[in-house]
Design an enzyme around this catalytic site. Structure first.
Site, PDB file in Angstrom:
ATOM      1  N   CYS A   1       0.868  -1.189   0.000  1.00  0.00           N
ATOM      2  CA  CYS A   1       0.000   0.000   0.000  1.00  0.00           C
ATOM      3  C   CYS A   1       0.902   1.235   0.000  1.00  0.00           C
ATOM      4  O   CYS A   1       2.123   1.131   0.135  1.00  0.00           O
ATOM      5  CB  CYS A   1      -0.849  -0.014   1.262  1.00  0.00           C
ATOM      6  SG  CYS A   1       0.193   0.014   2.749  1.00  0.00           S
TER       7      CYS A   1
ATOM      8  N   HIS B   1       5.638  -5.109   8.814  1.00  0.00           N
ATOM      9  CA  HIS B   1       5.718  -6.486   9.323  1.00  0.00           C
ATOM     10  C   HIS B   1       6.043  -7.477   8.209  1.00  0.00           C
ATOM     11  O   HIS B   1       5.174  -8.229   7.762  1.00  0.00           O
ATOM     12  CB  HIS B   1       4.409  -6.848  10.025  1.00  0.00           C
ATOM     13  CG  HIS B   1       4.198  -6.100  11.305  1.00  0.00           C
ATOM     14  ND1 HIS B   1       2.964  -5.743  11.787  1.00  0.00           N
ATOM     15  CD2 HIS B   1       5.105  -5.649  12.210  1.00  0.00           C
ATOM     16  CE1 HIS B   1       3.108  -5.097  12.936  1.00  0.00           C
ATOM     17  NE2 HIS B   1       4.396  -5.029  13.207  1.00  0.00           N
TER      18      HIS B   1
ATOM     19  N   HIS C   1       3.598   1.769  11.674  1.00  0.00           N
ATOM     20  CA  HIS C   1       2.435   1.518  12.532  1.00  0.00           C
ATOM     21  C   HIS C   1       2.146   2.654  13.504  1.00  0.00           C
ATOM     22  O   HIS C   1       1.079   2.699  14.096  1.00  0.00           O
ATOM     23  CB  HIS C   1       2.670   0.207  13.312  1.00  0.00           C
ATOM     24  CG  HIS C   1       3.245  -0.866  12.431  1.00  0.00           C
ATOM     25  ND1 HIS C   1       4.604  -1.067  12.307  1.00  0.00           N
ATOM     26  CD2 HIS C   1       2.647  -1.720  11.588  1.00  0.00           C
ATOM     27  CE1 HIS C   1       4.826  -2.028  11.422  1.00  0.00           C
ATOM     28  NE2 HIS C   1       3.656  -2.450  10.971  1.00  0.00           N
TER      29      HIS C   1
ATOM     30  N   GLU D   1       0.209  -0.625  16.388  1.00  0.00           N
ATOM     31  CA  GLU D   1      -0.626   0.514  15.976  1.00  0.00           C
ATOM     32  C   GLU D   1      -1.589   0.912  17.100  1.00  0.00           C
ATOM     33  O   GLU D   1      -1.809   2.104  17.359  1.00  0.00           O
ATOM     34  CB  GLU D   1      -1.419   0.182  14.700  1.00  0.00           C
ATOM     35  CG  GLU D   1      -2.193   1.411  14.221  1.00  0.00           C
ATOM     36  CD  GLU D   1      -3.038   1.171  12.986  1.00  0.00           C
ATOM     37  OE1 GLU D   1      -2.662   0.333  12.135  1.00  0.00           O
ATOM     38  OE2 GLU D   1      -4.091   1.829  12.870  1.00  0.00           O
TER      39      GLU D   1
ATOM     40  N   THR E   1      -6.350   0.691  11.720  1.00  0.00           N
ATOM     41  CA  THR E   1      -6.614   0.836  10.278  1.00  0.00           C
ATOM     42  C   THR E   1      -6.664  -0.498   9.529  1.00  0.00           C
ATOM     43  O   THR E   1      -7.051  -0.535   8.361  1.00  0.00           O
ATOM     44  CB  THR E   1      -5.508   1.687   9.618  1.00  0.00           C
ATOM     45  OG1 THR E   1      -4.252   1.049   9.874  1.00  0.00           O
ATOM     46  CG2 THR E   1      -5.497   3.103  10.149  1.00  0.00           C
TER      47      THR E   1
HETATM   48  O1  0K2 Z   1      -1.177  -5.049   9.320  1.00  0.00           O
HETATM   49  P1  0K2 Z   1      -0.257  -4.554  10.347  1.00  0.00           P
HETATM   50  O2  0K2 Z   1      -0.782  -3.324  11.049  1.00  0.00           O
HETATM   51  O3  0K2 Z   1       0.152  -5.590  11.360  1.00  0.00           O
HETATM   52  O4  0K2 Z   1       1.090  -4.025   9.675  1.00  0.00           O
HETATM   53  P2  0K2 Z   1       1.902  -4.441   8.385  1.00  0.00           P
HETATM   54  O5  0K2 Z   1       1.735  -5.863   8.038  1.00  0.00           O
HETATM   55  O6  0K2 Z   1       3.293  -3.962   8.624  1.00  0.00           O
HETATM   56  O7  0K2 Z   1       1.257  -3.615   7.198  1.00  0.00           O
HETATM   57  C1  0K2 Z   1       1.451  -2.259   7.052  1.00  0.00           C
HETATM   58  C2  0K2 Z   1       0.414  -1.500   7.789  1.00  0.00           C
HETATM   59  C3  0K2 Z   1       1.042  -0.522   8.715  1.00  0.00           C
HETATM   60  C4  0K2 Z   1       0.066   0.404   9.329  1.00  0.00           C
HETATM   61  O8  0K2 Z   1      -1.113   0.461   9.106  1.00  0.00           O
HETATM   62 FE1  SF4 Z   2      -0.988   0.839   4.458  1.00  0.00          FE
HETATM   63 FE2  SF4 Z   2      -1.474   0.858   7.064  1.00  0.00          FE
HETATM   64 FE3  SF4 Z   2      -1.371   3.137   5.720  1.00  0.00          FE
HETATM   65 FE4  SF4 Z   2      -3.378   1.445   5.337  1.00  0.00          FE
HETATM   66  S1  SF4 Z   2      -2.923   2.569   7.183  1.00  0.00           S
HETATM   67  S2  SF4 Z   2      -2.258   2.574   3.753  1.00  0.00           S
HETATM   68  S3  SF4 Z   2      -2.339  -0.556   5.566  1.00  0.00           S
HETATM   69  S4  SF4 Z   2       0.317   1.683   6.040  1.00  0.00           S
END
Ligand code: 0K2
Ligand code: SF4
Length: 316
Positions: free
Chosen positions: A17, A46, A79, A131, A170
């Site tokens: 994303c 992650h 996060h 987060e 989120t």
């Molecule tokens: O889905 P998670 O919040 O555990 O985090 P990631 O897998 O690192 O994905 C990026 C989202 C980061 C923040 O929203």
């Molecule tokens: Fe990506 Fe997290 Fe931002 Fe959504 S909130 S755009 S999953 S990094």
């Protein structure tokens, strides 16, 4: 022997994303600007592959600001972090760059605004997830109430049912969160919140694509890490949408080939932190064993992009 035929559905959107793309760029640009080592508080996103790659370029990953020296730059992960973290970095006169996704920062600002307006905050999220820790940490300790389930809504003790607001993580399940929000609104009709919840566009779009793809699939694989909330939600969404076998895999070596014997349709998607190179690795592993025909299942087009912080756009 001829390979068995396999229709491989590829969900779109899938994978990176805009917030993840930006966070990784921040680490890379910081390494270019300041040289190695650059410290990163928590996995920038992650994903082990992403983290190992950046480590190879000179990033040092730590869980705590206490593990960073004063005289090297530190980056905060996508996060988000509790307010106390940048405050401590500033006190130590450290150079720091915040890679918190702007869509997470927006939730931080919402929580603070409601609190300043005298509303008690409820957060819908997973206990202990960075987060959730970061968003709750925008307010003083104990000021934000956490609810994780519809059951939690029934028992949460509030100060004044007329003066409440909620925010969410989120990366939650859109459907589960709708149920929790409905329960909050039923118990506290005056509760203030976002239009629906704070689930971001990327989480929503990836879950929508899985809902469209899963019913066609004998099996479905989600490329992503076990500690990635959004990736794990995609597995649950796939199973609930009617796919009998939905599994998370970090990369091709995780595939349980025995469980996939006899399939003729497979769905593949990836969490927001999983790089395309790992998705291609998984697809190639299937090409080795099956006669693969790829079909894209497209449910949305994405064109979101976030700028990196200004400090990285100006020359050293
Ligand atoms: O889905 P998670 O919040 O555990 O985090 P990631 O897998 O690192 O994905 C990026 C989202 C980061 C923040 O929203
Ligand atoms: Fe990506 Fe997290 Fe931002 Fe959504 S909130 S755009 S999953 S990094």
């Amino acid at each position: 022997m001829a390979k068995p035929a396999l229709t491989l559905y590829l969900a779109a959107p899938r994978g990176f994303c805009a917030g993840v793309d930006r966070a990784i760029k921040i680490v890379e640009m910081a390494l270019e600007k300041w040289g190695a080592p650059v410290y990163v508080r928590h996995e920038i996103v992650h994903n082990k592959y992403v983290v190992d790659d950046l480590r190879g370029k000179g990033a040092v990953f730590v869980e705590d600001l206490d593990d960073c020296p004063d005289d090297r730059p530190v980056i905060f992960s996508a996060h988000g972090v509790p307010k106390a973290v940048p405050a401590e970095a500033a006190r130590r006169e450290m150079v720091y760059v915040d890679a918190t996704c702007p869509l997470v920062s927006k939730v931080h600002i919402e929580a603070e605004r409601h609190h300043q307006n005298g509303l008690q905050m409820i957060m819908i999220g997973h206990a202990g997830h960075p987060e959730t820790v970061g968003t709750m940490g925008q307010l003083p300790d104990g000021k934000v109430l956490l609810v994780e389930t519809v059951q939690d809504v029934a028992t949460v003790q509030v100060r004044d049912p007329e003066k409440l607001a909620f925010v969410t993580q989120t990366t939650l399940s859109v459907d589960d969160t709708a149920d929790i929000v409905a329960a909050l609104q039923a118990r506290f009709p005056g509760i203030v919140g976002p239009h629906k919840e704070d689930i971001c566009y990327a989480t929503t779009n990836r879950q929508d694509a899985v809902k469209a793809m899963a019913p066609k699939c004998d099996a479905m694989l989600v490329v992503g890490a076990p500690n990635s909330s959004n990736s794990r939600r995609l597995v649950e969404v796939g199973a609930r949408a009617g796919c009998g076998y939905a599994q998370l895999v970090q990369r091709a070596t995780d595939i349980d080939w025995r469980a996939l014997q006899g399939i003729s349709t497979l769905g593949i998607t990836a969490g927001a932190s999983a790089p395309e190179v790992l998705i291609n690795e998984v697809i190639d592993a299937f090409r080795d064993r099956f006669n693969v025909t790829i079909e894209q299942v497209v449910t949305a087009e994405e064109n979101v992009e976030f700028k990196v912080p200004r400090v990285l756009r100006i020359p050293a």
